[in-house]
Design an enzyme around this catalytic site. Structure first.
Site, PDB file in Angstrom:
ATOM      1  N   ASP A 128      -2.585  -4.828 -18.179  1.00 23.67           N
ATOM      2  CA  ASP A 128      -1.683  -3.665 -18.269  1.00 23.67           C
ATOM      3  C   ASP A 128      -1.666  -3.074 -19.674  1.00 23.67           C
ATOM      4  O   ASP A 128      -0.611  -2.660 -20.174  1.00 23.67           O
ATOM      5  CB  ASP A 128      -0.261  -4.071 -17.849  1.00 23.67           C
ATOM      6  CG  ASP A 128      -0.193  -4.614 -16.433  1.00 23.67           C
ATOM      7  OD1 ASP A 128      -0.951  -4.117 -15.581  1.00 23.67           O
ATOM      8  OD2 ASP A 128       0.585  -5.545 -16.184  1.00 23.67           O
ATOM      9  N   ASN A 180      -4.470   2.455 -13.292  1.00 16.66           N
ATOM     10  CA  ASN A 180      -3.540   1.503 -12.680  1.00 16.66           C
ATOM     11  C   ASN A 180      -2.130   2.095 -12.752  1.00 16.66           C
ATOM     12  O   ASN A 180      -1.821   2.858 -13.665  1.00 16.66           O
ATOM     13  CB  ASN A 180      -3.568   0.177 -13.443  1.00 16.66           C
ATOM     14  CG  ASN A 180      -2.650  -0.863 -12.835  1.00 16.66           C
ATOM     15  OD1 ASN A 180      -2.529  -0.978 -11.607  1.00 16.66           O
ATOM     16  ND2 ASN A 180      -1.966  -1.625 -13.674  1.00 16.66           N
ATOM     17  N   HIS A 199       1.876   0.858 -12.966  1.00 13.50           N
ATOM     18  CA  HIS A 199       2.645  -0.337 -13.297  1.00 13.50           C
ATOM     19  C   HIS A 199       4.141   0.004 -13.296  1.00 13.50           C
ATOM     20  O   HIS A 199       4.543   1.028 -13.861  1.00 13.50           O
ATOM     21  CB  HIS A 199       2.215  -0.867 -14.665  1.00 13.50           C
ATOM     22  CG  HIS A 199       2.894  -2.146 -14.997  1.00 13.50           C
ATOM     23  ND1 HIS A 199       2.511  -3.355 -14.444  1.00 13.50           N
ATOM     24  CD2 HIS A 199       3.971  -2.408 -15.776  1.00 13.50           C
ATOM     25  CE1 HIS A 199       3.312  -4.296 -14.889  1.00 13.50           C
ATOM     26  NE2 HIS A 199       4.212  -3.760 -15.699  1.00 13.50           N
ATOM     27  N   ASN A 252       1.803   3.046  -2.649  1.00 15.63           N
ATOM     28  CA  ASN A 252       1.192   3.980  -3.607  1.00 15.63           C
ATOM     29  C   ASN A 252      -0.094   4.575  -3.051  1.00 15.63           C
ATOM     30  O   ASN A 252      -0.345   5.772  -3.179  1.00 15.63           O
ATOM     31  CB  ASN A 252       0.925   3.281  -4.941  1.00 15.63           C
ATOM     32  CG  ASN A 252       2.149   3.293  -5.837  1.00 15.63           C
ATOM     33  OD1 ASN A 252       2.534   4.342  -6.360  1.00 15.63           O
ATOM     34  ND2 ASN A 252       2.789   2.146  -5.992  1.00 15.63           N
ATOM     35  N   GLU A 306       6.947   6.269  -8.897  1.00 11.48           N
ATOM     36  CA  GLU A 306       5.520   5.906  -8.866  1.00 11.48           C
ATOM     37  C   GLU A 306       4.759   6.830  -7.911  1.00 11.48           C
ATOM     38  O   GLU A 306       3.657   7.289  -8.195  1.00 11.48           O
ATOM     39  CB  GLU A 306       5.341   4.459  -8.395  1.00 11.48           C
ATOM     40  CG  GLU A 306       5.869   3.414  -9.347  1.00 11.48           C
ATOM     41  CD  GLU A 306       5.603   1.997  -8.848  1.00 11.48           C
ATOM     42  OE1 GLU A 306       4.501   1.715  -8.347  1.00 11.48           O
ATOM     43  OE2 GLU A 306       6.517   1.159  -8.969  1.00 11.48           O
ATOM     44  N   MET A 332      -3.644  -6.995  -7.106  1.00 14.00           N
ATOM     45  CA  MET A 332      -3.126  -8.140  -7.855  1.00 14.00           C
ATOM     46  C   MET A 332      -4.215  -9.089  -8.335  1.00 14.00           C
ATOM     47  O   MET A 332      -4.066 -10.298  -8.293  1.00 14.00           O
ATOM     48  CB  MET A 332      -2.081  -8.882  -7.007  1.00 14.00           C
ATOM     49  CG  MET A 332      -0.841  -8.054  -6.735  1.00 14.00           C
ATOM     50  SD  MET A 332      -0.114  -7.417  -8.284  1.00 14.00           S
ATOM     51  CE  MET A 332       1.194  -6.359  -7.644  1.00 14.00           C
ATOM     52  N   ARG A 333      -5.329  -8.504  -8.789  1.00 15.19           N
ATOM     53  CA  ARG A 333      -6.369  -9.315  -9.439  1.00 15.19           C
ATOM     54  C   ARG A 333      -6.737  -8.637 -10.742  1.00 15.19           C
ATOM     55  O   ARG A 333      -6.710  -7.410 -10.831  1.00 15.19           O
ATOM     56  CB  ARG A 333      -7.635  -9.376  -8.570  1.00 15.19           C
ATOM     57  CG  ARG A 333      -7.540 -10.235  -7.336  1.00 15.19           C
ATOM     58  CD  ARG A 333      -8.880 -10.211  -6.609  1.00 15.19           C
ATOM     59  NE  ARG A 333      -9.902 -10.904  -7.383  1.00 15.19           N
ATOM     60  CZ  ARG A 333     -10.399 -12.092  -7.054  1.00 15.19           C
ATOM     61  NH1 ARG A 333      -9.990 -12.716  -5.981  1.00 15.19           N
ATOM     62  NH2 ARG A 333     -11.330 -12.655  -7.802  1.00 15.19           N
ATOM     63  N   GLU A 345      -9.845  -4.099 -20.774  1.00 16.54           N
ATOM     64  CA  GLU A 345     -10.094  -5.511 -20.456  1.00 16.54           C
ATOM     65  C   GLU A 345      -8.816  -6.344 -20.428  1.00 16.54           C
ATOM     66  O   GLU A 345      -8.814  -7.476 -19.964  1.00 16.54           O
ATOM     67  CB  GLU A 345     -11.087  -6.128 -21.451  1.00 16.54           C
ATOM     68  CG  GLU A 345     -12.540  -5.719 -21.238  1.00 16.54           C
ATOM     69  CD  GLU A 345     -12.907  -4.418 -21.918  1.00 16.54           C
ATOM     70  OE1 GLU A 345     -11.981  -3.710 -22.415  1.00 16.54           O
ATOM     71  OE2 GLU A 345     -14.099  -4.084 -21.946  1.00 16.54           O
ATOM     72  N   GLY A 359       0.780  -1.238   0.000  1.00 19.10           N
ATOM     73  CA  GLY A 359       0.000   0.000   0.000  1.00 19.10           C
ATOM     74  C   GLY A 359       0.808   1.282   0.000  1.00 19.10           C
ATOM     75  O   GLY A 359       0.296   2.332   0.416  1.00 19.10           O
TER      76      GLY A 359
HETATM   77  C1  GAR Z   1       3.940  -1.198  -7.196  1.00 14.26           C
HETATM   78  O1  GAR Z   1       5.291  -1.235  -7.621  1.00 14.26           O
HETATM   79  C2  GAR Z   1       3.016  -1.207  -8.388  1.00 14.26           C
HETATM   80  O2  GAR Z   1       3.506  -0.503  -9.489  1.00 14.26           O
HETATM   81  C3  GAR Z   1       2.959  -2.686  -8.684  1.00 14.26           C
HETATM   82  O3  GAR Z   1       2.874  -3.298  -7.431  1.00 14.26           O
HETATM   83  C4  GAR Z   1       3.575  -2.495  -6.479  1.00 14.26           C
HETATM   84  C5  GAR Z   1       2.646  -2.253  -5.330  1.00 14.26           C
HETATM   85  O4  GAR Z   1       3.308  -1.600  -4.288  1.00 14.26           O
HETATM   86  N1  GAR Z   1       1.838  -3.006  -9.521  1.00 14.26           N
HETATM   87  C6  GAR Z   1       1.882  -3.941 -10.471  1.00 14.26           C
HETATM   88  O5  GAR Z   1       2.848  -4.635 -10.697  1.00 14.26           O
HETATM   89  C7  GAR Z   1       0.601  -4.084 -11.272  1.00 14.26           C
HETATM   90  N2  GAR Z   1       0.793  -4.862 -12.433  1.00 14.26           N
HETATM   91  P1  GAR Z   1       2.491  -0.819  -3.192  1.00 14.26           P
HETATM   92  O6  GAR Z   1       1.449  -1.808  -2.647  1.00 14.26           O
HETATM   93  O7  GAR Z   1       3.517  -0.466  -2.164  1.00 14.26           O
HETATM   94  O8  GAR Z   1       1.846   0.372  -3.818  1.00 14.26           O
END
Ligand code: GAR
Length: 203
Positions: free
Chosen positions: A147, A109, A111, A14, A176, A92-93, A144, A12
């Site tokens: 990414d 989203n 990434h 981000n 990010e 992650m779903r 849909e 969490g």
């Molecule tokens: C982040 O690096 C985000 O970009 C990635 O998961 C991490 C979550 O970190 N997302 C993906 O890979 C989506 N395909 P966080 O829970 O500390 O924000």
């Protein structure tokens, strides 16, 4: 006013940077609810500490059956397709097509790669192992696919000879935390115009 729902599955960070940004800046974004797909997610505690209602949807449902639960929570907190924005922050779903259609161009989203390179899981490691000299992060609208939606903004991060996969991931994460709040603010100011795959920023 844009009502914000944030979906998480883990750490969490981000989510935290978005919520801290919204606390410190004057915006027309109101964070309404954080929903986690995992009850033990570290982000749940962080959201509670920041005073945002949290909900867990960890049941064993799939696809639209699961996402219907998300919709009912989002609607309970007034995050609707007319006034809302749903931000995936380490969620992650895969969202079902029904959910994506319902909140069309109102789901974002983040990434950790320069899409369309290295979609999916472990993107920082894939980029590092591939030997790219520049990687970064991407904020995009969700469609849909995996990414694959229209790209709103990207930040480059150089890969240093001295980098380990961990140091690289950390520098990407720092970017990010800057990029995501910026994109949410642009959305709330109605500055994003989607033309096919292209997202034009009207500053
Ligand atoms: C982040 O690096 C985000 O970009 C990635 O998961 C991490 C979550 O970190 N997302 C993906 O890979 C989506 N395909 P966080 O829970 O500390 O924000």
């Amino acid at each position: 006013m844009i009502n914000l729902g944030i979906l998480i599955s883990g750490r969490g960070s981000n989510m935290e940077s978005i919520l801290n940004f919204l606390k410190s800046e004057v915006t027309s974004v109101c964070p309404k609810v954080v929903i986690s797909s995992k009850s033990e997610a570290e982000g749940v505690k962080k959201a509670s500490a920041l005073g945002i209602p949290t909900m867990i949807v960890s049941m064993e449902l799939k696809g639209w059956d699961y996402d219907k639960e998300l919709v009912s929570i989002l609607q309970k907190y007034d995050v609707n397709p007319e006034n809302g924005l749903v931000c995936l922050a380490g969620y992650m779903r895969l969202l079902s097509p029904e959910f994506v259609v319902k909140y069309k161009m109102r789901i974002m989203n983040i990434h950790p790669s320069l899409l369309p390179s290295f979609p999916g899981l472990n993107s920082q490691k894939k980029a590092y192992d591939y030997g790219v000299k520049v990687t970064g992060c991407t904020v995009h609208f969700v469609d849909e696919g995996l990414d694959s939606g229209p790209i709103i903004a990207q930040k480059q991060v150089p890969v240093l000879d001295s980098d380990t996969y961990e140091t690289l991931s950390e520098r990407i994460l720092q970017q990010e935390h800057i990029l995501y709040p910026y994109c949410i603010k642009l959305f709330s100011e109605d500055k994003l115009v989607v033309k096919g795959r292209r997202v034009i920023v009207t500053l």
